[in-house]
Design a protein around this motif. Structure first.
Motif, PDB file in Angstrom:
ATOM      1  N   UNK A 240       1.153  -1.575   0.416  1.00  0.00           N
ATOM      2  CA  UNK A 240      -0.137   0.248  -0.177  1.00  0.00           C
ATOM      3  C   UNK A 240       0.812   0.951  -0.051  1.00  0.00           C
ATOM      4  N   UNK A 241      -0.057   2.585  -0.115  1.00  0.00           N
ATOM      5  CA  UNK A 241       1.204   4.104  -0.128  1.00  0.00           C
ATOM      6  C   UNK A 241       1.711   3.702   1.485  1.00  0.00           C
ATOM      7  N   UNK A 242       0.688   4.059   2.103  1.00  0.00           N
ATOM      8  CA  UNK A 242       1.580   3.652   3.234  1.00  0.00           C
ATOM      9  C   UNK A 242       2.830   2.730   3.445  1.00  0.00           C
ATOM     10  N   UNK A 243       2.466   1.420   3.076  1.00  0.00           N
ATOM     11  CA  UNK A 243       3.546   0.565   3.059  1.00  0.00           C
ATOM     12  C   UNK A 243       4.806   1.138   2.535  1.00  0.00           C
ATOM     13  N   UNK A 244       4.148   1.140   1.206  1.00  0.00           N
ATOM     14  CA  UNK A 244       5.480   2.420   0.713  1.00  0.00           C
ATOM     15  C   UNK A 244       6.364   2.655   1.234  1.00  0.00           C
ATOM     16  N   UNK A 245       5.809   3.946   1.671  1.00  0.00           N
ATOM     17  CA  UNK A 245       6.208   4.606   2.645  1.00  0.00           C
ATOM     18  C   UNK A 245       7.704   4.317   4.116  1.00  0.00           C
ATOM     19  N   UNK A 246       7.061   3.442   4.361  1.00  0.00           N
ATOM     20  CA  UNK A 246       8.013   2.881   5.689  1.00  0.00           C
ATOM     21  C   UNK A 246       8.204   1.723   4.502  1.00  0.00           C
ATOM     22  N   UNK A 247       8.845   1.930   3.787  1.00  0.00           N
ATOM     23  CA  UNK A 247       9.559   1.178   3.009  1.00  0.00           C
ATOM     24  C   UNK A 247      10.224  -0.354   2.745  1.00  0.00           C
ATOM     25  N   UNK A 248       9.054  -0.977   2.825  1.00  0.00           N
ATOM     26  CA  UNK A 248       8.631  -2.621   2.734  1.00  0.00           C
ATOM     27  C   UNK A 248       8.505  -2.975   1.530  1.00  0.00           C
ATOM     28  N   UNK A 249       9.727  -2.329   0.254  1.00  0.00           N
ATOM     29  CA  UNK A 249       9.850  -3.181  -0.879  1.00  0.00           C
ATOM     30  C   UNK A 249      11.018  -2.987  -0.771  1.00  0.00           C
ATOM     31  N   UNK A 250      12.132  -2.652  -0.031  1.00  0.00           N
ATOM     32  CA  UNK A 250      13.641  -2.174   0.591  1.00  0.00           C
ATOM     33  C   UNK A 250      13.862  -3.715   1.299  1.00  0.00           C
ATOM     34  N   UNK A 251      13.706  -3.959   1.237  1.00  0.00           N
ATOM     35  CA  UNK A 251      13.970  -5.591   2.174  1.00  0.00           C
ATOM     36  C   UNK A 251      15.571  -5.915   1.406  1.00  0.00           C
ATOM     37  N   UNK A 252      16.044  -7.645   1.525  1.00  0.00           N
ATOM     38  CA  UNK A 252      17.304  -7.243   1.104  1.00  0.00           C
ATOM     39  C   UNK A 252      18.106  -9.199   1.614  1.00  0.00           C
ATOM     40  N   UNK A 253      17.662  -9.665   0.250  1.00  0.00           N
ATOM     41  CA  UNK A 253      18.266 -10.508   0.497  1.00  0.00           C
ATOM     42  C   UNK A 253      19.777 -11.427   0.250  1.00  0.00           C
ATOM     43  N   UNK A 254      19.941 -12.661   1.482  1.00  0.00           N
ATOM     44  CA  UNK A 254      20.676 -13.250   1.212  1.00  0.00           C
ATOM     45  C   UNK A 254      21.569 -14.465   0.823  1.00  0.00           C
ATOM     46  N   UNK A 255      19.956 -14.827  -0.067  1.00  0.00           N
ATOM     47  CA  UNK A 255      19.539 -16.126  -0.047  1.00  0.00           C
ATOM     48  C   UNK A 255      17.876 -16.422  -0.420  1.00  0.00           C
ATOM     49  N   UNK A 256      18.611 -16.999  -1.883  1.00  0.00           N
ATOM     50  CA  UNK A 256      17.436 -16.832  -2.177  1.00  0.00           C
ATOM     51  C   UNK A 256      15.944 -17.126  -1.447  1.00  0.00           C
ATOM     52  N   UNK A 257      15.989 -18.379  -0.193  1.00  0.00           N
ATOM     53  CA  UNK A 257      15.438 -18.531   0.629  1.00  0.00           C
ATOM     54  C   UNK A 257      15.162 -17.520   1.766  1.00  0.00           C
ATOM     55  N   UNK A 258      16.752 -16.434   1.964  1.00  0.00           N
ATOM     56  CA  UNK A 258      16.397 -16.436   3.051  1.00  0.00           C
ATOM     57  C   UNK A 258      16.497 -14.319   2.991  1.00  0.00           C
ATOM     58  N   UNK A 259      15.329 -13.918   3.666  1.00  0.00           N
ATOM     59  CA  UNK A 259      15.202 -12.057   2.930  1.00  0.00           C
ATOM     60  C   UNK A 259      15.263 -12.087   4.889  1.00  0.00           C
ATOM     61  N   UNK A 260      16.419 -11.002   5.206  1.00  0.00           N
ATOM     62  CA  UNK A 260      16.200  -9.744   6.398  1.00  0.00           C
ATOM     63  C   UNK A 260      14.889  -8.839   5.967  1.00  0.00           C
ATOM     64  N   UNK A 261      14.189  -8.354   6.816  1.00  0.00           N
ATOM     65  CA  UNK A 261      13.025  -7.258   6.958  1.00  0.00           C
ATOM     66  C   UNK A 261      12.603  -6.978   7.856  1.00  0.00           C
TER      67      UNK A 261
END
Length: 305
Positions: A240-261
């Motif tokens: 959502x617009x609010x989730x974009x504001x809080x940077x939800x798409x700006x996570x980071x992947x360490x591996x194909x099955x591991x995401x830092x959030x």
């Protein structure tokens, strides 16, 4: 020598530059703000303090240690913000590209020179002056290079417009074997909820076939449709617009099955787990006040092929 290799956003990470919040300097003035979200917090008196940001970055560092990733940190520049290492350079295949950043951030590149010294000098390039490009706008997806840009005729009036079409053309010429696709992003100097500062503020792949996306971050619906067709709508998590504001798409992947959030991204983190990801949750909400998050704080150097 560091054997650079970055083909995508999610292969197993082996080496990375992680920014630093140490000796971060005083809260900027309103005139010094580079983006509307920082400005908002400067004016509200809620701009993050150094101690909190150091704690958040150390939590990130501990996750890298857990996964045995080699971590480089910048040399400390006194009273200076060095958190967002993604802005200053990026790797495509085995080439390190120095970004043409805002001139007063040039010293941030000097602070990682000791890392660049471990790279084959024939694999380190600097674009010409008219090329503007920052790492947050450059996203690798195997055969593709996705690049966020701003095509408005008022580009020069926007401090939030960081990558120009000359930057897109430069990457096309440098990597003729890749499919380079640019995305025209929505920019705002005043409203952070309507400002996609970089491509990773409104889109990022995770895993091998999934992604996080904010439809209204794209000025042209055709750009959004391109990604829906490429990944499949069922594989995209729409924020959502609010989730974009809080940077939800700006996570980071360490591996194909591991995401830092970020630990407060409840809806996203649940979706990731439902889709088989291990989610490493850390606090990063203070750093987010500067319109940057986990991907912005990293400069990946080596991932598995």
């Amino acid at each position: 020598m560091l054997p650079l290799n970055i083909q995508n956003e999610t292969s197993r990470l082996r080496a990375v530059v992680l920014g630093t919040a140490v000796n971060n300097g005083p809260t900027p003035t309103a005139e010094e703000a580079y983006d509307p979200k920082s400005l908002e917090h400067i004016l509200a008196g809620t701009y993050p303090v150094e101690a909190d940001m150091i704690t958040e970055m150390e939590a990130f560092n501990q996750v890298f240690k857990k996964y045995d990733v080699e971590v480089f940190r910048p040399d400390i520049i006194p009273n200076y913000n060095q958190i967002f290492s993604r802005d200053i350079g990026f790797v495509i295949d085995d080439v390190f590209i120095k970004a043409n950043i805002l001139p007063d951030r040039e010293k941030e590149l000097d602070a990682i020179q000791y890392v660049i010294d471990h790279i084959d000098p024939t694999k380190v390039v600097r674009p010409p002056e008219e090329v503007h490009i920052e790492g947050g706008d450059v996203m690798l997806w195997n055969d593709y290079i996705f690049i966020g840009t701003y095509k408005g005729s008022d580009y020069k009036d926007y401090i939030t417009a960081r990558t120009n079409m000359q930057g897109v053309e430069y990457i096309k010429q440098l990597f003729p074997h890749k499919k380079v696709k640019e995305f025209d992003l929505v920019k705002s100097k005043l409203e952070a909820r309507d400002n996609a500062l970089h491509l990773d503020c409104c889109f990022q792949p995770v895993g091998t076939n999934k992604g996080i996306i904010y439809k209204s971050g794209f000025r042209e619906e055709a750009d959004y449709v391109f990604l829906v067709n490429l990944f499949g709508k069922e594989n995209l998590f729409h924020i959502t617009r609010d989730e974009m504001y809080h940077m939800n798409s700006n996570v980071f992947s360490i591996a194909p099955d591991v995401v830092v959030s970020e630990k407060n991204f409840t809806r996203l983190n649940n979706w990731l787990r439902e889709n088989g990801f291990t989610v490493e949750e850390i606090p990063y909400a203070e750093i987010a006040k500067q319109e940057g998050l986990l991907r912005c704080s990293t400069l990946p150097l080596v991932r598995d092929k």
